[in-house]
Design a protein around this motif. Sequence first.
Motif, PDB file in Angstrom:
ATOM      1  N   ASP A  75      76.417  59.652   3.504  1.00 31.94           N
ATOM      2  CA  ASP A  75      74.970  59.053   3.358  1.00 31.94           C
ATOM      3  C   ASP A  75      74.457  59.479   2.153  1.00 31.94           C
ATOM      4  N   SER A  76      74.793  60.995   1.551  1.00 33.16           N
ATOM      5  CA  SER A  76      74.178  61.343   0.384  1.00 33.16           C
ATOM      6  C   SER A  76      74.819  60.855  -0.885  1.00 33.16           C
ATOM      7  N   ASP A  77      75.893  60.003  -0.903  1.00 27.53           N
ATOM      8  CA  ASP A  77      76.534  59.521  -1.754  1.00 27.53           C
ATOM      9  C   ASP A  77      77.713  60.355  -2.239  1.00 27.53           C
ATOM     10  N   ALA A  78      77.780  61.332  -1.473  1.00 26.88           N
ATOM     11  CA  ALA A  78      78.892  62.399  -1.869  1.00 26.88           C
ATOM     12  C   ALA A  78      80.121  61.603  -1.378  1.00 26.88           C
ATOM     13  N   MET A  79      81.380  62.158  -1.758  1.00 25.33           N
ATOM     14  CA  MET A  79      82.515  61.479  -1.531  1.00 25.33           C
ATOM     15  C   MET A  79      83.492  62.564  -0.753  1.00 25.33           C
ATOM     16  N   PHE A  80      84.382  62.128   0.301  1.00 26.63           N
ATOM     17  CA  PHE A  80      85.258  62.686   0.946  1.00 26.63           C
ATOM     18  C   PHE A  80      86.592  62.483   0.757  1.00 26.63           C
ATOM     19  N   PHE A  81      87.489  62.971   0.368  1.00 31.82           N
ATOM     20  CA  PHE A  81      88.938  62.579   0.098  1.00 31.82           C
ATOM     21  C   PHE A  81      89.937  63.207   1.121  1.00 31.82           C
ATOM     22  N   VAL A  82      90.805  62.646   1.543  1.00 29.45           N
ATOM     23  CA  VAL A  82      92.137  63.441   2.215  1.00 29.45           C
ATOM     24  C   VAL A  82      93.323  62.856   1.191  1.00 29.45           C
ATOM     25  N   ASP A  83      94.004  63.842   0.723  1.00 30.96           N
ATOM     26  CA  ASP A  83      95.075  63.649  -0.005  1.00 30.96           C
ATOM     27  C   ASP A  83      96.219  64.747   0.473  1.00 30.96           C
ATOM     28  N   ARG A  84      97.400  64.205  -0.220  1.00 35.62           N
ATOM     29  CA  ARG A  84      98.570  65.251   0.281  1.00 35.62           C
ATOM     30  C   ARG A  84      99.253  65.243  -1.280  1.00 35.62           C
ATOM     31  N   VAL A  85      99.903  66.478  -1.484  1.00 35.92           N
ATOM     32  CA  VAL A  85     100.875  66.823  -2.585  1.00 35.92           C
ATOM     33  C   VAL A  85     101.886  67.612  -1.917  1.00 35.92           C
ATOM     34  N   PHE A  91     104.971  68.119   2.096  1.00 37.75           N
ATOM     35  CA  PHE A  91     103.705  67.798   1.901  1.00 37.75           C
ATOM     36  C   PHE A  91     102.596  68.876   2.288  1.00 37.75           C
ATOM     37  N   ILE A  92     101.736  69.003   1.510  1.00 41.10           N
ATOM     38  CA  ILE A  92     100.452  69.894   1.885  1.00 41.10           C
ATOM     39  C   ILE A  92      99.261  68.618   2.129  1.00 41.10           C
ATOM     40  N   THR A  93      98.739  68.534   3.106  1.00 48.51           N
ATOM     41  CA  THR A  93      97.563  67.639   3.264  1.00 48.51           C
ATOM     42  C   THR A  93      96.289  68.480   3.193  1.00 48.51           C
ATOM     43  N   TYR A  94      95.261  67.833   2.399  1.00 44.87           N
ATOM     44  CA  TYR A  94      94.150  68.680   2.116  1.00 44.87           C
ATOM     45  C   TYR A  94      93.062  67.613   2.058  1.00 44.87           C
ATOM     46  N   ALA A  95      91.775  68.149   2.084  1.00 47.88           N
ATOM     47  CA  ALA A  95      90.545  67.638   2.205  1.00 47.88           C
ATOM     48  C   ALA A  95      89.809  67.919   1.047  1.00 47.88           C
ATOM     49  N   LEU A  96      89.157  67.158   0.291  1.00 48.84           N
ATOM     50  CA  LEU A  96      88.067  67.519  -0.683  1.00 48.84           C
ATOM     51  C   LEU A  96      87.021  66.815  -0.555  1.00 48.84           C
ATOM     52  N   ALA A  97      85.865  67.551  -1.002  1.00 46.02           N
ATOM     53  CA  ALA A  97      84.276  66.943  -0.788  1.00 46.02           C
ATOM     54  C   ALA A  97      83.869  67.299  -2.253  1.00 46.02           C
ATOM     55  N   ILE A  98      83.242  66.190  -2.744  1.00 45.08           N
ATOM     56  CA  ILE A  98      82.959  65.948  -4.068  1.00 45.08           C
ATOM     57  C   ILE A  98      81.181  65.535  -3.929  1.00 45.08           C
ATOM     58  N   ASN A  99      80.356  66.125  -4.405  1.00 47.67           N
ATOM     59  CA  ASN A  99      78.910  65.673  -4.444  1.00 47.67           C
ATOM     60  C   ASN A  99      78.431  64.468  -5.368  1.00 47.67           C
ATOM     61  N   ALA A 100      77.532  63.874  -5.116  1.00 55.64           N
ATOM     62  CA  ALA A 100      77.135  62.753  -5.871  1.00 55.64           C
ATOM     63  C   ALA A 100      76.856  63.124  -7.351  1.00 55.64           C
ATOM     64  N   ALA A 101      76.832  64.133  -7.804  1.00 53.04           N
ATOM     65  CA  ALA A 101      76.866  64.659  -9.198  1.00 53.04           C
ATOM     66  C   ALA A 101      78.106  64.868  -9.609  1.00 53.04           C
ATOM     67  N   GLY A 102      79.395  64.816  -8.801  1.00 54.97           N
ATOM     68  CA  GLY A 102      80.641  65.011  -9.030  1.00 54.97           C
ATOM     69  C   GLY A 102      81.321  66.381  -9.212  1.00 54.97           C
ATOM     70  N   ALA A 103      80.656  67.024  -8.381  1.00 46.77           N
ATOM     71  CA  ALA A 103      81.159  68.605  -8.465  1.00 46.77           C
ATOM     72  C   ALA A 103      81.757  68.716  -7.127  1.00 46.77           C
ATOM     73  N   LEU A 107      87.104  72.534  -0.243  1.00 45.01           N
ATOM     74  CA  LEU A 107      88.224  72.195   0.033  1.00 45.01           C
ATOM     75  C   LEU A 107      88.795  72.777   1.326  1.00 45.01           C
ATOM     76  N   GLU A 108      89.558  72.061   1.948  1.00 44.34           N
ATOM     77  CA  GLU A 108      90.321  72.361   3.004  1.00 44.34           C
ATOM     78  C   GLU A 108      91.556  72.174   3.267  1.00 44.34           C
ATOM     79  N   ILE A 109      92.381  72.908   3.687  1.00 44.21           N
ATOM     80  CA  ILE A 109      93.946  72.653   4.046  1.00 44.21           C
ATOM     81  C   ILE A 109      93.932  71.979   5.288  1.00 44.21           C
ATOM     82  N   LEU A 110      94.322  70.869   5.318  1.00 50.85           N
ATOM     83  CA  LEU A 110      94.271  70.140   6.865  1.00 50.85           C
ATOM     84  C   LEU A 110      96.117  70.449   7.330  1.00 50.85           C
TER      85      LEU A 110
END
Length: 175
Positions: A75-85, A91-103, A107-110
């Motif tokens: 709701d703050s216009d931040a983004m939350f991603f789940v990705d894997r490498v 695979f390593i599955t991880y989550a990344l949070a990026i705020n509305a300003a793009g920072a 980071l969490e390892i799932l």
Amino acid sequence: MTFRMQWLLMPPAIIVAAPCCATVYLTVEQAQAQLMPGHTMTPVAVTLSTAQVAQIEKASGVRVREREVRAWRADSDAMFFVDRVIGKHDFITYALAINAAGAVTGLEILEYRETYGGQVRNPAWRAQFSGKRHGAALKLDADIRNLSGATLSCRHVTDGVKRLLATHAVIAAKR
């Protein structure tokens, strides 16, 4: 027939090294609660076009393996991603949070499936990504500290974050 001849006629044994079991540290919902506490998360359907893939790969220097991006908008216009490498083998599955300003805000390892390299779960190592933005060098051993025994995991998670920052920039420009 001699014993030696019988031995030679036996089919060869197949030796399979069983991979380490996947360790699930956090679910997506738990990671959302940790990285974006108190925010309402809405799934965002993102399928990258060929042009967007090319743009992300050029900007990040990292190959895009999947066109479907697992993303949520807060709701703050931040983004939350789940990705894997890929780690070394799996695979390593991880989550990344990026705020509305793009920072990067977290980071969490799932899930971690490798035998070695789990040190990437170390909070101090993951904290190095906080504040990083699209365009940051994010180079292992320069901007991001390497961990002995976890080099491939460190390199690939770092590359994944770099790719997701470029992906976020492309998605944000689309709005």
